[in-house]
Design a protein around this motif. Structure first.
Motif, PDB file in Angstrom:
ATOM      1  N   LYS A  75       0.822  -1.218   0.000  1.00  0.00           N
ATOM      2  CA  LYS A  75       0.000   0.000   0.000  1.00  0.00           C
ATOM      3  C   LYS A  75       0.851   1.261   0.000  1.00  0.00           C
ATOM      4  N   HIS A  76       2.158   1.122  -0.166  1.00  0.00           N
ATOM      5  CA  HIS A  76       3.027   2.283  -0.002  1.00  0.00           C
ATOM      6  C   HIS A  76       3.818   2.584  -1.260  1.00  0.00           C
ATOM      7  N   HIS A  77       3.223   2.354  -2.427  1.00  0.00           N
ATOM      8  CA  HIS A  77       3.999   2.542  -3.652  1.00  0.00           C
ATOM      9  C   HIS A  77       3.885   3.952  -4.229  1.00  0.00           C
ATOM     10  N   THR A  78       3.202   4.862  -3.528  1.00  0.00           N
ATOM     11  CA  THR A  78       3.207   6.249  -4.002  1.00  0.00           C
ATOM     12  C   THR A  78       4.514   6.947  -3.641  1.00  0.00           C
ATOM     13  N   PRO A  79       4.944   6.899  -2.350  1.00  0.00           N
ATOM     14  CA  PRO A  79       6.277   7.445  -2.084  1.00  0.00           C
ATOM     15  C   PRO A  79       7.339   6.592  -2.791  1.00  0.00           C
ATOM     16  N   GLU A 122      11.201  10.887   8.192  1.00  0.00           N
ATOM     17  CA  GLU A 122      10.603  10.904   6.847  1.00  0.00           C
ATOM     18  C   GLU A 122       9.103  10.635   6.940  1.00  0.00           C
ATOM     19  N   CYS A 123       8.735   9.743   7.855  1.00  0.00           N
ATOM     20  CA  CYS A 123       7.309   9.419   7.986  1.00  0.00           C
ATOM     21  C   CYS A 123       6.541  10.673   8.395  1.00  0.00           C
ATOM     22  N   CYS A 126       5.449  13.349   5.758  1.00  0.00           N
ATOM     23  CA  CYS A 126       4.224  13.148   4.982  1.00  0.00           C
ATOM     24  C   CYS A 126       2.993  12.883   5.849  1.00  0.00           C
ATOM     25  N   HIS A 127       3.172  12.272   7.024  1.00  0.00           N
ATOM     26  CA  HIS A 127       1.985  11.782   7.737  1.00  0.00           C
ATOM     27  C   HIS A 127       1.548  12.572   8.959  1.00  0.00           C
ATOM     28  N   LEU A 137      -4.935  11.738   2.502  1.00  0.00           N
ATOM     29  CA  LEU A 137      -3.706  11.098   2.986  1.00  0.00           C
ATOM     30  C   LEU A 137      -3.878  10.782   4.463  1.00  0.00           C
ATOM     31  N   LYS A 138      -3.797   9.504   4.794  1.00  0.00           N
ATOM     32  CA  LYS A 138      -3.988   9.102   6.186  1.00  0.00           C
ATOM     33  C   LYS A 138      -2.898   9.723   7.041  1.00  0.00           C
ATOM     34  N   CYS A 160       8.509   4.911  13.861  1.00  0.00           N
ATOM     35  CA  CYS A 160       7.380   4.317  13.155  1.00  0.00           C
ATOM     36  C   CYS A 160       7.718   2.880  12.747  1.00  0.00           C
ATOM     37  N   HIS A 164       5.717  -0.462  11.869  1.00  0.00           N
ATOM     38  CA  HIS A 164       5.390  -0.523  10.442  1.00  0.00           C
ATOM     39  C   HIS A 164       6.591  -0.943   9.602  1.00  0.00           C
ATOM     40  N   THR A 169       4.070  -0.682   4.825  1.00  0.00           N
ATOM     41  CA  THR A 169       3.316  -0.092   5.943  1.00  0.00           C
ATOM     42  C   THR A 169       2.693  -1.155   6.852  1.00  0.00           C
TER      43      THR A 169
HETATM   44  C1  HEC Z   1       6.666  11.005   0.424  1.00  0.00           C
HETATM   45  C2  HEC Z   1       5.512  10.881   1.328  1.00  0.00           C
HETATM   46  C3  HEC Z   1       5.454   9.685   2.242  1.00  0.00           C
HETATM   47  C4  HEC Z   1       6.395   9.285   3.149  1.00  0.00           C
HETATM   48  C5  HEC Z   1       7.792   9.832   3.360  1.00  0.00           C
HETATM   49  C6  HEC Z   1       5.788   8.218   3.899  1.00  0.00           C
HETATM   50  N1  HEC Z   1       4.525   7.972   3.438  1.00  0.00           N
HETATM   51 FE1  HEC Z   1       3.208   6.607   4.182  1.00  0.00          FE
HETATM   52  N2  HEC Z   1       1.891   7.047   2.703  1.00  0.00           N
HETATM   53  C7  HEC Z   1       2.080   8.013   1.733  1.00  0.00           C
HETATM   54  C8  HEC Z   1       0.963   7.982   0.789  1.00  0.00           C
HETATM   55  C9  HEC Z   1       0.793   8.857  -0.431  1.00  0.00           C
HETATM   56  C10 HEC Z   1       0.086   6.963   1.262  1.00  0.00           C
HETATM   57  C11 HEC Z   1      -1.243   6.505   0.636  1.00  0.00           C
HETATM   58  C12 HEC Z   1      -1.043   5.151   0.015  1.00  0.00           C
HETATM   59  C13 HEC Z   1      -0.326   5.243  -1.291  1.00  0.00           C
HETATM   60  O1  HEC Z   1      -0.864   5.868  -2.202  1.00  0.00           O
HETATM   61  O2  HEC Z   1       0.792   4.676  -1.428  1.00  0.00           O
HETATM   62  C14 HEC Z   1       0.697   6.420   2.477  1.00  0.00           C
HETATM   63  C15 HEC Z   1       0.121   5.462   3.268  1.00  0.00           C
HETATM   64  C16 HEC Z   1       0.610   5.040   4.508  1.00  0.00           C
HETATM   65  C17 HEC Z   1      -0.101   4.198   5.460  1.00  0.00           C
HETATM   66  C18 HEC Z   1      -1.521   3.697   5.331  1.00  0.00           C
HETATM   67  C19 HEC Z   1      -1.620   2.523   4.432  1.00  0.00           C
HETATM   68  C20 HEC Z   1      -3.069   2.095   4.379  1.00  0.00           C
HETATM   69  O3  HEC Z   1      -3.431   1.239   5.184  1.00  0.00           O
HETATM   70  O4  HEC Z   1      -3.807   2.626   3.543  1.00  0.00           O
HETATM   71  C21 HEC Z   1       0.751   3.982   6.525  1.00  0.00           C
HETATM   72  C22 HEC Z   1       0.471   3.137   7.750  1.00  0.00           C
HETATM   73  C23 HEC Z   1       1.985   4.686   6.230  1.00  0.00           C
HETATM   74  N3  HEC Z   1       1.864   5.319   5.001  1.00  0.00           N
HETATM   75  C24 HEC Z   1       3.082   4.704   7.062  1.00  0.00           C
HETATM   76  C25 HEC Z   1       4.289   5.338   6.761  1.00  0.00           C
HETATM   77  C26 HEC Z   1       5.512   5.179   7.515  1.00  0.00           C
HETATM   78  C27 HEC Z   1       5.678   4.305   8.730  1.00  0.00           C
HETATM   79  C28 HEC Z   1       6.452   5.976   6.918  1.00  0.00           C
HETATM   80  C29 HEC Z   1       7.922   6.131   7.272  1.00  0.00           C
HETATM   81  C30 HEC Z   1       8.722   4.923   7.194  1.00  0.00           C
HETATM   82  C31 HEC Z   1       5.813   6.633   5.783  1.00  0.00           C
HETATM   83  N4  HEC Z   1       4.516   6.218   5.712  1.00  0.00           N
HETATM   84  C32 HEC Z   1       6.421   7.568   4.948  1.00  0.00           C
HETATM   85  C33 HEC Z   1       3.126   8.903   1.654  1.00  0.00           C
HETATM   86  C34 HEC Z   1       4.286   8.848   2.421  1.00  0.00           C
END
Ligand code: HEC
Ligand code: HEC
Ligand code: HEC
Ligand code: HEC
Length: 186
Positions: A75-79, A122-123, A126-127, A137-138, A160, A164, A169
């Motif tokens: 689920k994390h292929h956008t970043p 980094e987390c 964005c979060h 964006l959650k 995180c 995770h 994630t």
């Molecule tokens: C560059 C921005 C970016 C960063 C940095 C990032 N995320 Fe995310 N994250 C996203 C986006 C955008 C989504 C929505 C899902 C998607 O499109 O990939 C997401 C989704 C998630 C979700 C929810 C997945 C679901 O159940 O839908 C979790 C949990 C999460 N990220 C945890 C993390 C953690 C832990 C880190 C650090 C290691 C992190 N993210 C760093 C952009 C980011």
């Protein structure tokens, strides 16, 4: 006409200043400046010749296929890889000129080679909830609240990736996200 001399001297001073300015300008301004606009025309070629420092996630996947496959399926292929790990060009150069065995050594000496993300900073980029982020964006409002809400114990060193997997994630109960970095968590 008694004061004409003052006027001529003033005019001469202005003329010398203008000619001096034009002379110095002709020395310091590049020849191809101003041909198309307020820039040096050859600057375009110079910039185009620079090697891009980012190589893209597809290039990372050529070597890190296991992680890339998990990331793509999860689920994390956008970043993208380099959003968290920083630009990858130096890393591929270091890898190319060194064996895998010597790599750990090399990376300690060259901190620019590839970033090992902190797993929290980094987390938060964005979060962590801020008013300008898209509501789709959650996000989490407070790190401490989020961790205690999910039955974790918060300390100032909490990350995180304690829970995770950064690439998918996925939270694996009883395991840190790092323990499952390369094994797809069920
Ligand atoms: C560059 C921005 C970016 C960063 C940095 C990032 N995320 Fe995310 N994250 C996203 C986006 C955008 C989504 C929505 C899902 C998607 O499109 O990939 C997401 C989704 C998630 C979700 C929810 C997945 C679901 O159940 O839908 C979790 C949990 C999460 N990220 C945890 C993390 C953690 C832990 C880190 C650090 C290691 C992190 N993210 C760093 C952009 C980011
Ligand atoms: C030419 C092959 C190759 C490419 C392309 C490549 N890597 Fe690597 N990478 C390696 C090797 C070899 C190692 C060292 C052995 C290992 O840990 O797997 C490594 C190690 C790493 C590490 C661990 C560093 C550490 O401190 O231990 C990270 C993080 C990493 N790579 C991320 C990336 C990212 C992100 C990309 C894309 C921008 C990328 N790699 C592209 C071959 C490559
Ligand atoms: C959301 C942020 C994020 C994204 C996106 C991301 N990574 Fe990572 N990656 C991390 C974190 C956090 C770690 C753990 C660093 C540590 O050791 O504390 C890590 C660790 C790694 C490692 C070291 C694994 C090990 O066993 O030591 C490699 C290699 C790696 N990532 C490659 C990639 C590749 C390839 C991609 C893209 C397909 C990618 N990462 C995308 C955050 C990310
Ligand atoms: C104590 C373990 C733990 C820690 C540490 C943790 N999380 Fe979570 N997080 C969870 C659990 C459990 C869920 C519920 C969803 C799931 O199972 O993936 C979750 C869900 C999320 C979600 C999705 C929220 C939603 O509305 O569905 C995001 C985003 C997220 N975490 C981000 C983070 C970030 C960013 C950090 C670090 C600041 C972090 N988490 C630290 C356990 C943790």
């Amino acid at each position: 006409m008694r004061h004409a001399g003052h006027f001529v001297r003033l005019l001469a001073l202005v003329a010398i200043t203008v000619v001096g300015f034009l002379f110095v300008r002709s020395l310091v301004v590049p020849k191809d400046y101003g041909i198309k606009g307020h820039y040096r025309l050859s600057a375009i070629d110079d910039e185009a010749k620079r090697e891009p420092r980012h190589i893209g996630s597809a290039a990372c996947a050529e070597c890190h296929d296991e992680i890339a496959a998990m990331w793509k399926a999860g689920k994390h292929h956008t970043p993208q890889c380099e959003n968290c790990h920083g630009p990858g060009l130096m890393h591929t150069k270091v890898v190319a000129e060194d064996s895998t065995k010597g790599y750990a050594d090399k990376i300690l000496k060259n901190k620019n080679a590839i970033k090992r993300p902190t797993g929290i900073q980094e987390c938060k980029w964005c979060h962590l909830k801020t008013f300008e982020r898209p509501s789709t964006l959650k996000s989490i409002a407070s790190v401490e609240r989020h961790i205690t809400d999910h039955k974790g114990t918060y300390t100032p060193n909490s990350k995180c990736v304690d829970c995770h997997n950064p690439h998918t994630t996925v939270v694996t109960p009883g395991k840190s996200g790092l323990a499952s970095l390369t094994t797809a968590a069920k």
